[in-house]
Write a protein that holds these residues in place. Sequence first.
Motif, PDB file in Angstrom:
ATOM      1  N   MET A  30      -0.582 -14.214 -11.507  1.00 49.71           N
ATOM      2  CA  MET A  30       0.282 -13.395 -10.694  1.00 49.71           C
ATOM      3  C   MET A  30      -0.419 -13.071  -9.366  1.00 49.71           C
ATOM      4  N   LYS A  31       0.294 -13.283  -8.274  1.00 48.23           N
ATOM      5  CA  LYS A  31      -0.247 -12.946  -6.963  1.00 48.23           C
ATOM      6  C   LYS A  31      -0.160 -11.439  -6.759  1.00 48.23           C
ATOM      7  N   SER A  32      -1.136 -10.906  -6.023  1.00 48.20           N
ATOM      8  CA  SER A  32      -1.093  -9.477  -5.717  1.00 48.20           C
ATOM      9  C   SER A  32      -1.665  -9.231  -4.331  1.00 48.20           C
ATOM     10  N   MET A  33      -1.320  -8.075  -3.772  1.00 47.54           N
ATOM     11  CA  MET A  33      -1.832  -7.620  -2.481  1.00 47.54           C
ATOM     12  C   MET A  33      -2.172  -6.142  -2.611  1.00 47.54           C
ATOM     13  N   THR A  34      -3.144  -5.703  -1.835  1.00 43.98           N
ATOM     14  CA  THR A  34      -3.426  -4.271  -1.757  1.00 43.98           C
ATOM     15  C   THR A  34      -2.334  -3.619  -0.912  1.00 43.98           C
ATOM     16  N   THR A  35      -2.269  -2.304  -0.951  1.00 44.73           N
ATOM     17  CA  THR A  35      -1.274  -1.611  -0.133  1.00 44.73           C
ATOM     18  C   THR A  35      -1.515  -1.877   1.353  1.00 44.73           C
ATOM     19  N   GLN A  36      -2.777  -1.980   1.752  1.00 43.62           N
ATOM     20  CA  GLN A  36      -3.089  -2.260   3.155  1.00 43.62           C
ATOM     21  C   GLN A  36      -2.620  -3.661   3.550  1.00 43.62           C
ATOM     22  N   GLU A  37      -2.799  -4.636   2.658  1.00 40.08           N
ATOM     23  CA  GLU A  37      -2.337  -5.996   2.930  1.00 40.08           C
ATOM     24  C   GLU A  37      -0.810  -6.043   3.020  1.00 40.08           C
ATOM     25  N   VAL A  38      -0.134  -5.286   2.163  1.00 47.32           N
ATOM     26  CA  VAL A  38       1.330  -5.243   2.213  1.00 47.32           C
ATOM     27  C   VAL A  38       1.782  -4.619   3.528  1.00 47.32           C
ATOM     28  N   GLN A  39       1.118  -3.554   3.948  1.00 49.92           N
ATOM     29  CA  GLN A  39       1.475  -2.899   5.204  1.00 49.92           C
ATOM     30  C   GLN A  39       1.359  -3.886   6.374  1.00 49.92           C
ATOM     31  N   GLU A  40       0.293  -4.650   6.409  1.00 48.48           N
ATOM     32  CA  GLU A  40       0.090  -5.656   7.459  1.00 48.48           C
ATOM     33  C   GLU A  40       1.142  -6.761   7.344  1.00 48.48           C
ATOM     34  N   TYR A  41       1.413  -7.193   6.133  1.00 50.17           N
ATOM     35  CA  TYR A  41       2.407  -8.251   5.887  1.00 50.17           C
ATOM     36  C   TYR A  41       3.780  -7.826   6.403  1.00 50.17           C
ATOM     37  N   ILE A  42       4.175  -6.589   6.108  1.00 48.18           N
ATOM     38  CA  ILE A  42       5.478  -6.078   6.544  1.00 48.18           C
ATOM     39  C   ILE A  42       5.541  -6.010   8.072  1.00 48.18           C
ATOM     40  N   LYS A  43       4.434  -5.600   8.677  1.00 45.19           N
ATOM     41  CA  LYS A  43       4.395  -5.507  10.143  1.00 45.19           C
ATOM     42  C   LYS A  43       4.637  -6.881  10.767  1.00 45.19           C
ATOM     43  N   ASN A  44       4.074  -7.925  10.167  1.00 48.34           N
ATOM     44  CA  ASN A  44       4.204  -9.286  10.693  1.00 48.34           C
ATOM     45  C   ASN A  44       5.451 -10.012  10.189  1.00 48.34           C
ATOM     46  N   ASN A  45       6.077  -9.493   9.140  1.00 49.18           N
ATOM     47  CA  ASN A  45       7.276 -10.102   8.549  1.00 49.18           C
ATOM     48  C   ASN A  45       8.318  -9.012   8.310  1.00 49.18           C
ATOM     49  N   PRO A  46       8.996  -8.566   9.363  1.00 50.77           N
ATOM     50  CA  PRO A  46       9.928  -7.440   9.210  1.00 50.77           C
ATOM     51  C   PRO A  46      11.086  -7.719   8.255  1.00 50.77           C
ATOM     52  N   GLU A  47      11.346  -8.973   7.952  1.00 48.89           N
ATOM     53  CA  GLU A  47      12.426  -9.327   7.025  1.00 48.89           C
ATOM     54  C   GLU A  47      11.920  -9.470   5.585  1.00 48.89           C
ATOM     55  N   ALA A  48      10.690  -9.051   5.329  1.00 50.47           N
ATOM     56  CA  ALA A  48      10.107  -9.176   3.985  1.00 50.47           C
ATOM     57  C   ALA A  48      10.995  -8.486   2.952  1.00 50.47           C
ATOM     58  N   SER A  49      11.087  -9.086   1.770  1.00 46.52           N
ATOM     59  CA  SER A  49      11.864  -8.509   0.673  1.00 46.52           C
ATOM     60  C   SER A  49      10.957  -7.618  -0.167  1.00 46.52           C
ATOM     61  N   LEU A  50      11.307  -6.338  -0.234  1.00 48.92           N
ATOM     62  CA  LEU A  50      10.554  -5.355  -1.002  1.00 48.92           C
ATOM     63  C   LEU A  50      11.454  -4.821  -2.102  1.00 48.92           C
ATOM     64  N   ILE A  51      10.983  -4.884  -3.351  1.00 50.83           N
ATOM     65  CA  ILE A  51      11.755  -4.366  -4.481  1.00 50.83           C
ATOM     66  C   ILE A  51      10.932  -3.277  -5.158  1.00 50.83           C
ATOM     67  N   ASP A  52      11.472  -2.056  -5.138  1.00 53.01           N
ATOM     68  CA  ASP A  52      10.814  -0.894  -5.728  1.00 53.01           C
ATOM     69  C   ASP A  52      11.416  -0.679  -7.108  1.00 53.01           C
ATOM     70  N   VAL A  53      10.591  -0.819  -8.152  1.00 58.60           N
ATOM     71  CA  VAL A  53      11.091  -0.745  -9.529  1.00 58.60           C
ATOM     72  C   VAL A  53      10.927   0.644 -10.163  1.00 58.60           C
ATOM     73  N   ARG A  54      10.627   1.648  -9.338  1.00 56.69           N
ATOM     74  CA  ARG A  54      10.534   3.012  -9.869  1.00 56.69           C
ATOM     75  C   ARG A  54      11.936   3.549 -10.186  1.00 56.69           C
ATOM     76  N   GLU A  55      11.975   4.626 -10.941  1.00 55.44           N
ATOM     77  CA  GLU A  55      13.240   5.281 -11.258  1.00 55.44           C
ATOM     78  C   GLU A  55      13.812   5.927  -9.997  1.00 55.44           C
ATOM     79  N   THR A  56      15.119   6.101  -9.974  1.00 58.80           N
ATOM     80  CA  THR A  56      15.826   6.617  -8.807  1.00 58.80           C
ATOM     81  C   THR A  56      15.247   7.947  -8.327  1.00 58.80           C
TER      82      THR A  56
END
Length: 98
Positions: free
Chosen positions: A1-27
């Motif tokens: 399974m691939k993973s990223m740290t929160t800092q890597e995700v933050q950078e990824y989102i900055k460079n890929n504004p159309e990134a798909s993010l799925i939050d699986v927490r409860e409402t």
Amino acid sequence: MKSMTTQEVQEYIKNNPEASLIDVRETEEVAAGKIPGAVNIPLGLLEFRLPDIDKSKEHIMICRSGNRSGMASRLLEDRGYNVINMDGGMMNWEGDTE
């Protein structure tokens, strides 16, 4: 399974504004704040929502600590989806929330 740290995700989102993010927490957890643009699909509903998830995209999976998103990542990977687990979850997130 691939993973990223929160800092890597933050950078990824900055460079890929159309990134798909799925939050699986409860409402109610998401109501306290989520990453802008993230779609909330609680882990218990994920299998039912598979038709709504684009198989051609890469998806970053998010939860509170990284455990539930890890389970979600394995479930989606087993079904042929391209996913990345955000290690540390929202507990370690230092970026913007909405």
